[in-house]
Every structure is written in C-alpha cells, then in structure tokens.
Design a protein around this motif. Structure first.
Motif, short mmCIF file in Angstrom:
data_model
loop_
_atom_site.label_atom_id
_atom_site.label_comp_id
_atom_site.label_asym_id
_atom_site.label_seq_id
_atom_site.Cartn_x
_atom_site.Cartn_y
_atom_site.Cartn_z
N LEU A 224 0.84 -1.20 0.00
CA LEU A 224 0.00 0.00 0.00
C LEU A 224 0.87 1.25 0.00
O LEU A 224 0.56 2.24 -0.68
N ALA A 225 1.96 1.22 0.76
CA ALA A 225 2.87 2.37 0.81
C ALA A 225 3.49 2.63 -0.56
O ALA A 225 3.82 3.78 -0.88
N LYS A 226 3.64 1.60 -1.35
CA LYS A 226 4.21 1.73 -2.69
C LYS A 226 3.18 2.19 -3.71
O LYS A 226 3.49 2.37 -4.89
N GLY A 227 1.93 2.35 -3.27
CA GLY A 227 0.90 2.89 -4.15
C GLY A 227 -0.05 1.89 -4.75
O GLY A 227 -0.91 2.26 -5.57
N GLN A 228 0.05 0.63 -4.35
CA GLN A 228 -0.85 -0.39 -4.88
C GLN A 228 -2.27 -0.19 -4.35
O GLN A 228 -2.47 0.24 -3.21
N GLU A 229 -3.26 -0.53 -5.18
CA GLU A 229 -4.63 -0.59 -4.70
C GLU A 229 -4.79 -1.84 -3.83
O GLU A 229 -4.00 -2.79 -3.92
N MET A 230 -5.81 -1.87 -2.97
CA MET A 230 -5.94 -2.93 -1.99
C MET A 230 -5.93 -4.35 -2.59
O MET A 230 -5.17 -5.22 -2.10
N PRO A 231 -6.72 -4.66 -3.62
CA PRO A 231 -6.70 -6.03 -4.13
C PRO A 231 -5.33 -6.46 -4.64
O PRO A 231 -4.90 -7.60 -4.42
N GLN A 232 -4.62 -5.55 -5.30
CA GLN A 232 -3.29 -5.86 -5.81
C GLN A 232 -2.27 -5.96 -4.68
O GLN A 232 -1.37 -6.81 -4.71
N ALA A 233 -2.42 -5.11 -3.66
CA ALA A 233 -1.52 -5.17 -2.51
C ALA A 233 -1.65 -6.50 -1.79
O ALA A 233 -0.65 -7.11 -1.39
N VAL A 234 -2.88 -6.98 -1.61
CA VAL A 234 -3.09 -8.25 -0.94
C VAL A 234 -2.55 -9.40 -1.80
O VAL A 234 -1.94 -10.34 -1.27
N ALA A 235 -2.74 -9.34 -3.12
CA ALA A 235 -2.22 -10.39 -3.99
C ALA A 235 -0.70 -10.49 -3.89
O ALA A 235 -0.13 -11.58 -3.77
N ALA A 236 -0.02 -9.34 -3.91
CA ALA A 236 1.44 -9.34 -3.80
C ALA A 236 1.89 -9.84 -2.43
O ALA A 236 2.86 -10.60 -2.31
N ALA A 237 1.18 -9.44 -1.38
CA ALA A 237 1.53 -9.87 -0.03
C ALA A 237 1.30 -11.37 0.13
O ALA A 237 2.11 -12.07 0.77
N LYS A 238 0.23 -11.87 -0.44
CA LYS A 238 -0.06 -13.30 -0.37
C LYS A 238 1.04 -14.10 -1.06
O LYS A 238 1.49 -15.14 -0.56
N ALA A 239 1.50 -13.63 -2.21
CA ALA A 239 2.58 -14.31 -2.93
C ALA A 239 3.85 -14.32 -2.08
O ALA A 239 4.57 -15.33 -2.02
N TYR A 240 4.14 -13.19 -1.44
CA TYR A 240 5.35 -13.11 -0.62
C TYR A 240 5.27 -14.06 0.57
O TYR A 240 6.22 -14.81 0.85
N VAL A 241 4.15 -14.05 1.29
CA VAL A 241 4.06 -14.88 2.49
C VAL A 241 4.00 -16.36 2.13
O VAL A 241 4.49 -17.21 2.89
N THR A 242 3.45 -16.70 0.97
CA THR A 242 3.43 -18.09 0.54
C THR A 242 4.85 -18.60 0.33
O THR A 242 5.21 -19.70 0.75
N GLY A 243 5.69 -17.79 -0.31
CA GLY A 243 7.09 -18.16 -0.47
C GLY A 243 7.81 -18.26 0.86
O GLY A 243 8.65 -19.14 1.07
N ALA A 244 7.47 -17.37 1.79
CA ALA A 244 8.09 -17.39 3.12
C ALA A 244 7.69 -18.65 3.89
O ALA A 244 8.51 -19.25 4.60
#
Length: 266
Positions: A224-244
């Motif tokens: 969100l701080a990087k300017g993503q809209e909420m659905p896209q921010a959650v998608a990117a976060a989900k991808a990151y935490v899945t890898g983690a």
C-alpha cells in the motif's frame, strides 16, 4: 550523492525476542519488499520456538512518544499494528491513528502461534470498538474472527458472512485468513462496498510457520505504501508470504519461523 528515500512504513507492535514474529518479522518483511520500516514497540516478549514465556507492556507515554517522534518528523505512507496487549495501549494507538491520513493495516493479534495470549481478554471490546473503525484493512485469522464477532468459521462458505460481520465494526476492508481450514490456503478480501476477492495458494507440509500473520499484514502495508490498490496489494503480499511459508525453517526445539529473506535467494 543523496538518494530518494523509499516509501516509509511504521509498525506498532510487540518485540519477539526469537526474531520470527512481531516487530522483527515486520521490519524484515518491509526490507524484503523495498520500503523503509520504522517501529513503535508496545511490549517486549520473552519468546522462542517453544512459546511465550512472558511479556511486559511499555507505558502508554512511551508508545505515544515513539509514534509522534516518527510521524511528526519522518512521516509515513502506511501503518501496521500488531500486538497491543492492553486496553490502555489499544486506546492510545487508536487515538494516535485518528491523526494519520495514511492507510492503516490492523492485525488484531490475540494469541501467539503457540496459543499464548497476547491481548488481555478485557481489551477485546476496546479493539473492536475503537481500533477497527480506524482500519483501512483488518487481517484476522479464524480464531480472531471468533474473538471479535462470536462467529466460528468451520468451512470456506462461512467466511463471507464472517467478513460482513467484521465490516460492520468499521474497517474499510477485511481480509479473513482461512489458513486453519483444510485444503488449499484460501483468504477472502471483502470490502464495505460489496467487493469480494479470493486468494488461493498451495498448502505446504511445513510446520515452521511462526510469524505468518505479522508477515502478511506487514507485506500488505508495504505494498500500500508503494501505491498499490488494496486487491493488488493483498495479492502481492499473499505471494510473498506463501514463499516465506514454503521456506520456513527449524530453530530451537519447537516451531520455527517463515523465511523472510526468500526473495533474495529465489
């Protein structure tokens, strides 16, 4: 030669001495995702892979001083809250957030991965009534859904009614995390205007998942701080935490942490 500062994200949470969750997980996540992480420590825990042996809250004036010190001088593009421990700290943080225009991600931390309480029972109502209305996004797991709404979710079809009950408490968006259900890891993002987005990922056979909730909420705040809209921010976060989660590793004799640095190693 001066470089432009990256987006700035403030985490308001407890310290995990074992380094897998809390402030430590938040800052590792923010670094991995290219934002500048800053912190307000609300409590100090004695914590390792086996559980939480104790925690000590900071005085409300210390929390207030940390927050205003950062926000008044450096500024923030997003705020993430985690462990707040007590009624007084929940009230203090809710009051401070009233003056912040940036998006706020509230992880309503109630218990640790090991089942140890991190929020006083009498503070749940305060979190529900004063903090959730400040949230741009709330990210409860299913235990926290039950704690906040009284709704027990046992299957995926029950996640939307639970999200609606949470939205009635005031956040603009709610991400109901279905990680404790069987099958693929399915999360539901629901918005106050009827929006609905589902995010699915494989479920990895890895018990070392300490810090998952902190990591996901911090990753959304970073996006969100990087300017993503909420659905896209959650998608990117989900991808990151899945890898983690996939890269989670053993530490000590209990549950190890997720791998916050997996992006740097592929």
């Amino acid at each position: 030669m001066s470089q432009q500062a990256p987006p700035r994200v403030l985490t308001v949470a407890g310290s995990d001495s074992g380094g897998g969750a809390g402030i430590q997980a938040d800052l590792k996540t923010m670094l991995a995702l290219g934002v500048h992480g800053m912190s307000v420590i609300t409590a100090v825990t004695a914590q390792n892979s086996l559980g939480v042996q104790g925690y000590w809250e900071l005085p409300a004036e210390a929390v207030r001083a940390q927050f205003t010190s950062v926000v008044d001088d450096i500024g923030v593009q997003a705020v993430k809250t985690g462990m707040l421990a007590s009624i007084e700290l929940v009230e203090t943080v809710a009051e401070l957030l009233a003056g912040v225009a940036a998006p706020v991600v509230v992880d309503p931390v109630g218990v640790s991965k090991h089942g140890d309480a991190l929020l006083a029972a009498e503070a749940v109502a305060t979190l529900r009534e004063q903090l959730l209305p400040r949230a741009t996004l709330a990210t409860p797991n299913l235990h926290e859904v039950a704690q906040l709404t009284g709704i027990t979710v046992l299957e995926e079809g029950e996640m939307r009614p639970a999200a609606d009950a949470l939205l009635e408490l005031g956040p603009r968006w709610v991400l109901v995390k279905g990680g404790h259900l069987s099958g693929d890891a399915a999360d539901l993002l629901a918005g106050r205007d009827g929006e609905e987005y589902w995010y699915r990922s494989p479920r990895y056979d890895n018990r070392h998942t300490h810090g998952t909730g902190c990591t996901l909420a911090s990753a959304v705040a970073a996006e969100l701080a990087k300017g993503q809209e909420m659905p896209q921010a959650v998608a990117a976060a989900k991808a990151y935490v899945t890898g983690a989660i996939r890269g989670g590793f053993a530490l000590g004799g209990g549950i190890g942490p997720v791998d916050h640095g997996w992006l740097t190693r592929g």
